[in-house]
Every structure is written in C-alpha cells, then in structure tokens.
Motif scaffolding. Sequence first.
Motif, mmCIF file in Angstrom:
data_model
loop_
_atom_site.group_PDB
_atom_site.id
_atom_site.type_symbol
_atom_site.label_atom_id
_atom_site.label_comp_id
_atom_site.label_asym_id
_atom_site.label_seq_id
_atom_site.Cartn_x
_atom_site.Cartn_y
_atom_site.Cartn_z
ATOM 1 N N GLN A 1 0.849 -1.209 0.000
ATOM 2 C CA GLN A 1 0.000 0.000 0.000
ATOM 3 C C GLN A 1 0.876 1.247 0.000
ATOM 4 O OE1 GLN A 1 -3.297 0.079 -0.176
ATOM 5 N NE2 GLN A 1 -3.557 2.269 0.104
ATOM 6 N N LYS A 2 1.910 1.259 0.834
ATOM 7 C CA LYS A 2 2.807 2.412 0.922
ATOM 8 C C LYS A 2 3.535 2.640 -0.399
ATOM 9 C CE LYS A 2 6.304 4.432 3.901
ATOM 10 N NZ LYS A 2 7.103 4.285 5.104
ATOM 11 N N ILE A 3 4.012 1.558 -1.015
ATOM 12 C CA ILE A 3 4.694 1.669 -2.307
ATOM 13 C C ILE A 3 3.748 2.251 -3.353
ATOM 14 C CG2 ILE A 3 5.688 0.328 -4.221
ATOM 15 C CD1 ILE A 3 6.885 -1.538 -2.043
ATOM 16 N N ALA A 4 2.522 1.755 -3.387
ATOM 17 C CA ALA A 4 1.536 2.236 -4.361
ATOM 18 C C ALA A 4 1.278 3.731 -4.200
ATOM 19 C CB ALA A 4 0.235 1.441 -4.217
ATOM 20 N N GLN A 5 1.285 4.209 -2.955
ATOM 21 C CA GLN A 5 1.004 5.624 -2.692
ATOM 22 C C GLN A 5 2.216 6.528 -2.870
ATOM 23 O OE1 GLN A 5 -0.427 5.429 1.322
ATOM 24 N NE2 GLN A 5 -2.530 4.958 0.708
ATOM 25 N N LYS A 6 3.417 6.024 -2.583
ATOM 26 C CA LYS A 6 4.602 6.879 -2.493
ATOM 27 C C LYS A 6 5.562 6.808 -3.676
ATOM 28 C CE LYS A 6 3.932 8.105 1.908
ATOM 29 N NZ LYS A 6 3.762 9.434 2.375
ATOM 30 N N VAL A 7 5.409 5.813 -4.549
ATOM 31 C CA VAL A 7 6.362 5.647 -5.647
ATOM 32 C C VAL A 7 5.659 5.960 -6.973
ATOM 33 C CG1 VAL A 7 8.002 4.084 -6.761
ATOM 34 C CG2 VAL A 7 7.588 3.888 -4.291
ATOM 35 N N PRO A 8 5.925 7.149 -7.527
ATOM 36 C CA PRO A 8 5.203 7.592 -8.731
ATOM 37 C C PRO A 8 5.308 6.662 -9.935
ATOM 38 C CG PRO A 8 6.443 9.417 -7.775
ATOM 39 C CD PRO A 8 6.847 8.179 -7.031
ATOM 40 N N ILE A 9 6.404 5.931 -10.069
ATOM 41 C CA ILE A 9 6.552 5.077 -11.247
ATOM 42 C C ILE A 9 5.558 3.914 -11.231
ATOM 43 C CG2 ILE A 9 8.341 3.449 -10.450
ATOM 44 C CD1 ILE A 9 9.694 4.183 -13.263
ATOM 45 N N PHE A 10 4.994 3.612 -10.044
ATOM 46 C CA PHE A 10 4.017 2.534 -9.928
ATOM 47 C C PHE A 10 2.580 3.057 -9.826
ATOM 48 C CE2 PHE A 10 7.787 0.415 -7.768
ATOM 49 C CZ PHE A 10 8.193 -0.229 -8.919
ATOM 50 N N ALA A 11 2.369 4.349 -10.039
ATOM 51 C CA ALA A 11 1.033 4.950 -9.928
ATOM 52 C C ALA A 11 0.052 4.299 -10.899
ATOM 53 C CB ALA A 11 1.109 6.452 -10.208
ATOM 54 N N GLY A 12 -1.168 4.111 -10.432
ATOM 55 C CA GLY A 12 -2.234 3.609 -11.291
ATOM 56 C C GLY A 12 -2.248 2.107 -11.480
ATOM 57 N N MET A 13 -1.361 1.378 -10.806
ATOM 58 C CA MET A 13 -1.334 -0.083 -10.950
ATOM 59 C C MET A 13 -2.316 -0.721 -9.959
ATOM 60 S SD MET A 13 2.602 -1.280 -11.200
ATOM 61 C CE MET A 13 3.566 -1.065 -12.661
ATOM 62 N N SER A 14 -2.964 -1.765 -10.409
ATOM 63 C CA SER A 14 -3.776 -2.546 -9.489
ATOM 64 C C SER A 14 -2.824 -3.237 -8.510
ATOM 65 C CB SER A 14 -4.585 -3.599 -10.245
ATOM 66 O OG SER A 14 -3.705 -4.565 -10.804
ATOM 67 N N GLN A 15 -3.360 -3.676 -7.364
ATOM 68 C CA GLN A 15 -2.516 -4.345 -6.383
ATOM 69 C C GLN A 15 -1.892 -5.608 -6.979
ATOM 70 O OE1 GLN A 15 -4.246 -4.982 -2.529
ATOM 71 N NE2 GLN A 15 -2.368 -5.810 -1.699
ATOM 72 N N GLU A 16 -2.657 -6.341 -7.756
ATOM 73 C CA GLU A 16 -2.142 -7.561 -8.389
ATOM 74 C C GLU A 16 -1.005 -7.244 -9.362
ATOM 75 O OE1 GLU A 16 -3.958 -10.494 -11.636
ATOM 76 O OE2 GLU A 16 -5.073 -10.538 -9.749
ATOM 77 N N CYS A 17 -1.191 -6.214 -10.160
ATOM 78 C CA CYS A 17 -0.160 -5.805 -11.121
ATOM 79 C C CYS A 17 1.083 -5.317 -10.390
ATOM 80 C CB CYS A 17 -0.719 -4.716 -12.036
ATOM 81 S SG CYS A 17 0.446 -4.134 -13.268
ATOM 82 N N LEU A 18 0.889 -4.530 -9.335
ATOM 83 C CA LEU A 18 2.015 -4.029 -8.563
ATOM 84 C C LEU A 18 2.802 -5.178 -7.935
ATOM 85 C CD1 LEU A 18 3.702 -1.757 -7.389
ATOM 86 C CD2 LEU A 18 2.010 -1.529 -5.563
ATOM 87 N N LEU A 19 2.098 -6.147 -7.380
ATOM 88 C CA LEU A 19 2.767 -7.314 -6.801
ATOM 89 C C LEU A 19 3.600 -8.054 -7.842
ATOM 90 C CD1 LEU A 19 0.223 -8.942 -4.333
ATOM 91 C CD2 LEU A 19 2.565 -8.245 -3.861
ATOM 92 N N ALA A 20 3.019 -8.267 -9.010
ATOM 93 C CA ALA A 20 3.741 -8.965 -10.085
ATOM 94 C C ALA A 20 4.970 -8.167 -10.509
ATOM 95 C CB ALA A 20 2.821 -9.206 -11.271
ATOM 96 N N THR A 21 4.841 -6.854 -10.574
ATOM 97 C CA THR A 21 5.958 -5.995 -10.967
ATOM 98 C C THR A 21 7.047 -6.013 -9.906
ATOM 99 O OG1 THR A 21 4.499 -4.581 -12.262
ATOM 100 C CG2 THR A 21 6.625 -3.643 -11.618
ATOM 101 N N LEU A 22 6.651 -5.857 -8.639
ATOM 102 C CA LEU A 22 7.630 -5.864 -7.557
ATOM 103 C C LEU A 22 8.370 -7.198 -7.479
ATOM 104 C CD1 LEU A 22 5.659 -3.979 -4.774
ATOM 105 C CD2 LEU A 22 7.568 -3.105 -6.150
ATOM 106 N N ALA A 23 7.683 -8.264 -7.842
ATOM 107 C CA ALA A 23 8.311 -9.585 -7.817
ATOM 108 C C ALA A 23 9.438 -9.707 -8.835
ATOM 109 C CB ALA A 23 7.265 -10.672 -8.062
ATOM 110 N N THR A 24 9.481 -8.810 -9.820
ATOM 111 C CA THR A 24 10.560 -8.861 -10.814
ATOM 112 C C THR A 24 11.792 -8.080 -10.376
ATOM 113 O OG1 THR A 24 9.853 -6.909 -12.076
ATOM 114 C CG2 THR A 24 8.866 -9.047 -12.691
ATOM 115 N N GLY A 25 11.683 -7.340 -9.272
ATOM 116 C CA GLY A 25 12.787 -6.494 -8.832
ATOM 117 C C GLY A 25 13.815 -7.220 -7.998
#
Length: 182
Positions: free
Chosen positions: A36-60
């Motif tokens: 939740q904090k990443i979704a709110q504070k990191v502009p490059i991830f703005a507008g991503m669904s939680q599922e999409c954000l999780l999948a993206t973060l898993a690639t990092g």
Amino acid sequence: MSIDPAIVQNIAEKVRAEVLPVRTAPALKLDPAIIQKIAQKVPIFAGMSQECLLATLATGEHFTIQPGEAVFREGDLGNSFYVLIAGDVVVEKLRGGKFVELVRLGPGECFGEMALVGNDLRSATVRATSSLVAMRFYRELIDAHPEGASAIYRNIARILAARLGESSLMLADLKTRESERP
C-alpha cells in the motif's frame, strides 16, 4: 545434403540459451501495508492494481550500496531502472573534468529509467550519498508483463516530462540572468 531448418533453429536456441542466461526474478514476500505504501509513495508505480504491482515488484532485485559508491556511471550500458527504498543518491554529469550535481533523490524516487525508453548508455553517474537500499528492475522482465509495462512506461513519460519542465524553467532563468549582465 539438405539440413532441416527446424534442427538449425533448435541448435541456435540452445546456443542462445547458453550464451544469454535468462533472468529470473527472485522470490519476494511483501507485507500488504508495504505494498500500500509503495503504491502511494512511488510515482513510477502509480495507477497499478494491487495484483499488477505485486507482479511488478516480484521482478525487482533488492540490493544495498555504501555511501560514496556509484550505482552506475555515465556511459555505462543501461538495461534497468532503480527505485530508492532507503537512502539518498546524487545524480552527476561529468563536464570539463568535474562532476556537476544535477539533482539529489530520496526514498520513493526512481532513476535510470531513461535506459528503458531508448538510451542504452547511461547519461549520468548516480552515486549513493548515504547507505542505500534500492530495487533494480530489468527491461526484459518489465516488458514481459504488458499490464505493468504499460503503467510504468506511462509513468516514466510523466516523470520525464516533469523533469523537462523543471529543466526548461532553470534554463529560462539562466538565460534571463545572462541577458541582464552588462
């Protein structure tokens, strides 16, 4: 003697697999509050669904850098971008044998994203000014997930447009000061 093209392609794919290792994302376990904090504070991830954000973060990839160390240098090959989790960096450009500070970045901000949108060579040096924790996201892993890639590229365009706007204002101020000199 005729050689079956399918055999040639199969051999070529095996050679390519041996020469170019496939990057795989490390396992990532994140607390929902952190997501939740990443979704709110990191502009490059703005507008991503939680599922999409999780999948993206898993690639990092998570990594640390000590103060004074370069994350990358101007002229290095670039195929990834970075998100600061903790710590600060300075972005520098070499001019006339001296480093010129362009900007300082802190937690939640990204850098190196120009490598994703066209520049294969790094246009600046990024150096840690404090102990640093960051995530690195490789282009090929981002591009493998169209929904996340779409959001990231859209957000990169916004970030770069904002930086260009700031640079234009600074250039206009500089030109104004130059024209006022006798």
